[in-house]
Design a protein around this motif. Sequence first.
Motif, PDB file in Angstrom:
ATOM      1  N   ALA A  40     -39.340  33.615  18.480  1.00  0.00           N
ATOM      2  CA  ALA A  40     -38.846  34.578  19.467  1.00  0.00           C
ATOM      3  C   ALA A  40     -37.384  34.295  19.829  1.00  0.00           C
ATOM      4  O   ALA A  40     -36.548  35.204  19.886  1.00  0.00           O
ATOM      5  CB  ALA A  40     -39.718  34.547  20.720  1.00  0.00           C
ATOM      6  N   GLN A  41     -37.077  33.016  20.057  1.00  0.00           N
ATOM      7  CA  GLN A  41     -35.692  32.663  20.412  1.00  0.00           C
ATOM      8  C   GLN A  41     -34.759  32.827  19.212  1.00  0.00           C
ATOM      9  O   GLN A  41     -33.581  33.184  19.372  1.00  0.00           O
ATOM     10  CB  GLN A  41     -35.635  31.227  20.945  1.00  0.00           C
ATOM     11  CG  GLN A  41     -36.533  30.960  22.151  1.00  0.00           C
ATOM     12  CD  GLN A  41     -36.387  32.002  23.241  1.00  0.00           C
ATOM     13  OE1 GLN A  41     -35.278  32.413  23.570  1.00  0.00           O
ATOM     14  NE2 GLN A  41     -37.522  32.425  23.819  1.00  0.00           N
ATOM     15  N   GLN A  42     -35.290  32.584  18.037  1.00  0.00           N
ATOM     16  CA  GLN A  42     -34.485  32.780  16.826  1.00  0.00           C
ATOM     17  C   GLN A  42     -34.140  34.262  16.654  1.00  0.00           C
ATOM     18  O   GLN A  42     -33.013  34.627  16.294  1.00  0.00           O
ATOM     19  CB  GLN A  42     -35.258  32.268  15.605  1.00  0.00           C
ATOM     20  CG  GLN A  42     -34.425  32.189  14.338  1.00  0.00           C
ATOM     21  CD  GLN A  42     -35.217  31.582  13.190  1.00  0.00           C
ATOM     22  OE1 GLN A  42     -36.373  31.963  12.941  1.00  0.00           O
ATOM     23  NE2 GLN A  42     -34.620  30.635  12.489  1.00  0.00           N
ATOM     24  N   THR A  43     -35.102  35.143  16.932  1.00  0.00           N
ATOM     25  CA  THR A  43     -34.847  36.578  16.880  1.00  0.00           C
ATOM     26  C   THR A  43     -33.802  36.979  17.907  1.00  0.00           C
ATOM     27  O   THR A  43     -32.883  37.766  17.617  1.00  0.00           O
ATOM     28  CB  THR A  43     -36.150  37.361  17.128  1.00  0.00           C
ATOM     29  OG1 THR A  43     -37.104  37.039  16.116  1.00  0.00           O
ATOM     30  CG2 THR A  43     -35.894  38.859  17.119  1.00  0.00           C
ATOM     31  N   ALA A  44     -33.923  36.443  19.134  1.00  0.00           N
ATOM     32  CA  ALA A  44     -32.958  36.751  20.184  1.00  0.00           C
ATOM     33  C   ALA A  44     -31.556  36.287  19.789  1.00  0.00           C
ATOM     34  O   ALA A  44     -30.568  36.985  20.039  1.00  0.00           O
ATOM     35  CB  ALA A  44     -33.381  36.101  21.496  1.00  0.00           C
ATOM     36  N   LEU A  45     -31.480  35.107  19.159  1.00  0.00           N
ATOM     37  CA  LEU A  45     -30.181  34.621  18.700  1.00  0.00           C
ATOM     38  C   LEU A  45     -29.611  35.517  17.601  1.00  0.00           C
ATOM     39  O   LEU A  45     -28.399  35.784  17.560  1.00  0.00           O
ATOM     40  CB  LEU A  45     -30.314  33.181  18.180  1.00  0.00           C
ATOM     41  CG  LEU A  45     -30.338  32.082  19.247  1.00  0.00           C
ATOM     42  CD1 LEU A  45     -30.740  30.748  18.629  1.00  0.00           C
ATOM     43  CD2 LEU A  45     -28.967  31.962  19.912  1.00  0.00           C
ATOM     44  N   SER A  46     -30.478  36.009  16.726  1.00  0.00           N
ATOM     45  CA  SER A  46     -30.018  36.900  15.653  1.00  0.00           C
ATOM     46  C   SER A  46     -29.483  38.204  16.228  1.00  0.00           C
ATOM     47  O   SER A  46     -28.459  38.730  15.773  1.00  0.00           O
ATOM     48  CB  SER A  46     -31.165  37.186  14.682  1.00  0.00           C
ATOM     49  OG  SER A  46     -31.576  36.001  14.021  1.00  0.00           O
ATOM     50  N   VAL A  47     -30.189  38.748  17.234  1.00  0.00           N
ATOM     51  CA  VAL A  47     -29.729  39.977  17.883  1.00  0.00           C
ATOM     52  C   VAL A  47     -28.387  39.735  18.572  1.00  0.00           C
ATOM     53  O   VAL A  47     -27.472  40.569  18.503  1.00  0.00           O
ATOM     54  CB  VAL A  47     -30.779  40.484  18.892  1.00  0.00           C
ATOM     55  CG1 VAL A  47     -30.225  41.637  19.715  1.00  0.00           C
ATOM     56  CG2 VAL A  47     -32.040  40.914  18.161  1.00  0.00           C
ATOM     57  N   THR A  48     -28.252  38.590  19.232  1.00  0.00           N
ATOM     58  CA  THR A  48     -26.980  38.242  19.873  1.00  0.00           C
ATOM     59  C   THR A  48     -25.864  38.147  18.847  1.00  0.00           C
ATOM     60  O   THR A  48     -24.753  38.657  19.060  1.00  0.00           O
ATOM     61  CB  THR A  48     -27.112  36.906  20.629  1.00  0.00           C
ATOM     62  OG1 THR A  48     -28.127  37.027  21.624  1.00  0.00           O
ATOM     63  CG2 THR A  48     -25.797  36.527  21.289  1.00  0.00           C
ATOM     64  N   GLY A  49     -26.138  37.508  17.722  1.00  0.00           N
ATOM     65  CA  GLY A  49     -25.147  37.414  16.661  1.00  0.00           C
ATOM     66  C   GLY A  49     -24.772  38.781  16.116  1.00  0.00           C
ATOM     67  O   GLY A  49     -23.593  39.037  15.819  1.00  0.00           O
ATOM     68  N   HIS A  50     -25.753  39.679  16.002  1.00  0.00           N
ATOM     69  CA  HIS A  50     -25.496  41.041  15.533  1.00  0.00           C
ATOM     70  C   HIS A  50     -24.584  41.781  16.515  1.00  0.00           C
ATOM     71  O   HIS A  50     -23.672  42.507  16.107  1.00  0.00           O
ATOM     72  CB  HIS A  50     -26.828  41.773  15.376  1.00  0.00           C
ATOM     73  CG  HIS A  50     -26.721  43.126  14.744  1.00  0.00           C
ATOM     74  ND1 HIS A  50     -26.108  43.345  13.543  1.00  0.00           N
ATOM     75  CD2 HIS A  50     -27.154  44.352  15.175  1.00  0.00           C
ATOM     76  CE1 HIS A  50     -26.163  44.635  13.237  1.00  0.00           C
ATOM     77  NE2 HIS A  50     -26.798  45.266  14.218  1.00  0.00           N
ATOM     78  N   ASN A  51     -24.832  41.579  17.815  1.00  0.00           N
ATOM     79  CA  ASN A  51     -23.979  42.193  18.833  1.00  0.00           C
ATOM     80  C   ASN A  51     -22.539  41.686  18.731  1.00  0.00           C
ATOM     81  O   ASN A  51     -21.588  42.469  18.787  1.00  0.00           O
ATOM     82  CB  ASN A  51     -24.524  41.899  20.231  1.00  0.00           C
ATOM     83  CG  ASN A  51     -25.787  42.690  20.561  1.00  0.00           C
ATOM     84  OD1 ASN A  51     -26.068  43.714  19.933  1.00  0.00           O
ATOM     85  ND2 ASN A  51     -26.542  42.221  21.525  1.00  0.00           N
ATOM     86  N   ILE A  52     -22.399  40.373  18.608  1.00  0.00           N
ATOM     87  CA  ILE A  52     -21.056  39.789  18.532  1.00  0.00           C
ATOM     88  C   ILE A  52     -20.330  40.278  17.285  1.00  0.00           C
ATOM     89  O   ILE A  52     -19.145  40.613  17.323  1.00  0.00           O
ATOM     90  CB  ILE A  52     -21.144  38.244  18.543  1.00  0.00           C
ATOM     91  CG1 ILE A  52     -21.669  37.774  19.909  1.00  0.00           C
ATOM     92  CG2 ILE A  52     -19.793  37.625  18.230  1.00  0.00           C
ATOM     93  CD1 ILE A  52     -21.974  36.286  19.973  1.00  0.00           C
ATOM     94  N   ALA A  53     -21.044  40.346  16.165  1.00  0.00           N
ATOM     95  CA  ALA A  53     -20.428  40.778  14.905  1.00  0.00           C
ATOM     96  C   ALA A  53     -19.931  42.216  14.985  1.00  0.00           C
ATOM     97  O   ALA A  53     -18.956  42.589  14.324  1.00  0.00           O
ATOM     98  CB  ALA A  53     -21.422  40.627  13.755  1.00  0.00           C
TER      99      ALA A  53
END
Length: 482
Positions: free
Chosen positions: A17-30
């Motif tokens: 779950a936290q890995q998914t949240a981090l991926s979404v955050t990275g997608h936002n930043i990108a």
Amino acid sequence: MSSTFHGIEIGKRAIFAQQTALSVTGHNIANANTEGYTRQNAITQASNPLSYPGMNVGNGPLQFGTGVETKEINRIRDSFLDGQFRSQNEQLGYWDVKHDTLSKIEGTLNEPTDNGLQASFDRFWQSWEDVSKEPDSLAARAALLSNANALAGRFNQISNSMDQLSTDLQNQLSTNTQEMNNLTKQVSALNVQIAKITASGQQPNDLLDQRDLLIDKMSKMADITVRPAGNGMVDVLVGQEYLVKGDQNYPISFDATTNQTKLNGKNISFTSGEMAGMVESLTKDIPSFMAKINELVTVFSREVNQIHRDPAAMNLDDIQSLKNDPNAVTDQIPFFVAKGGTGDPTTAGEITINPLILSSLNKIAAARTANVSDAGNANLLNNLKFKNVSFSNQSTTMNNFYRTIVGDVGIKTKEAMQMGNNSDILVQQAESRRQSVSGVSIDEEMTNMVRFQQSYNAASRYISVMDEVLDKLINGTGRVGI
């Protein structure tokens, strides 16, 4: 009872779950600087619990938690703010085109400068005054002819400029029509993709962003209405006619001969957007302006010609003829004629000097008696600038009528500029509000990254603890007496 490895499973789900949240955050930043991108958020919820029966839990089993799971990746978007932005964007597109057209009309008049129509009028009247002082002077007549030719040329130039402006607007409208058709085609194609993904239970956030960006572009071009359809699709309409209906798109066509746009075989009228501004410029602004200029040409040439071809008016050739024959007939020719004809001109594009006058300065009628020193006719023509003459809706001097045209264009240009500036401010405000909801904040994403990272670390640590517990259970028990 729960599984021996239940704790490991909870830790694993927490890490995922936290890995998914981090991926979404990275997608936002990108995509922080990607046009039309909407920030996303991973929505988590407690996973389905297990029943945990026991002797001391009453009549029913307990609910034993199993950890966390990612429910959806949510796109943070406010449709109300989208509607506000598009509504203001339509107005901005309309006023931008109106201001551009009116500015070009104003630039064509080129007032107040030495190259403007007013200056040409002033030089024309001044030339008649100079001729009245020296009616037999060929130099004064040559200057009059040159200034008269320049005045007619300015009228011709205004007409040609308006014809070119109309052609440019028609070409631009045709280009916008093609662009609109291309956008509607892309929207219908995205509708198909979005419907398929939505039907499978997934959320096509990035495709929705692409579609919204296309619709934003369409909103500046025309007054569109967006309606939700099934399976995540949308319909796009102009008035009551569909541009996009689900997976179908309907092209707009433009007829340059009538300046009319058609959709689904019907004539359509735009109320705002760039296309509305272009159609209104073509069918109202330019024709209205040219109607006034043409009226000025009609009245001006009529008044000048009436004096110049009056039976009492005489040119140098007439005076010589009357000296030889007192019963000779005077020329009585007009000063201005329509190109290719002999009648009075009625449009700015056709006014020109009488070819007879162009070929001989003697044909300029400055006298009203058979005397080369007489300047009676020249005086009448010079005083014409002060005479109140009848126009369609008023009686005034020709100079005042022209100033009214210039003033009207100036007022409309300023109004369009102010409305365009106001619309631009409102668009920026609407976009700012929309970005405050949908835009990516790097500071916020960095904060989330630290939060999710620490949660990930804690879940990893939890798994390590459960591993130690299981190691103790498996490897440290059942060895008594060995």
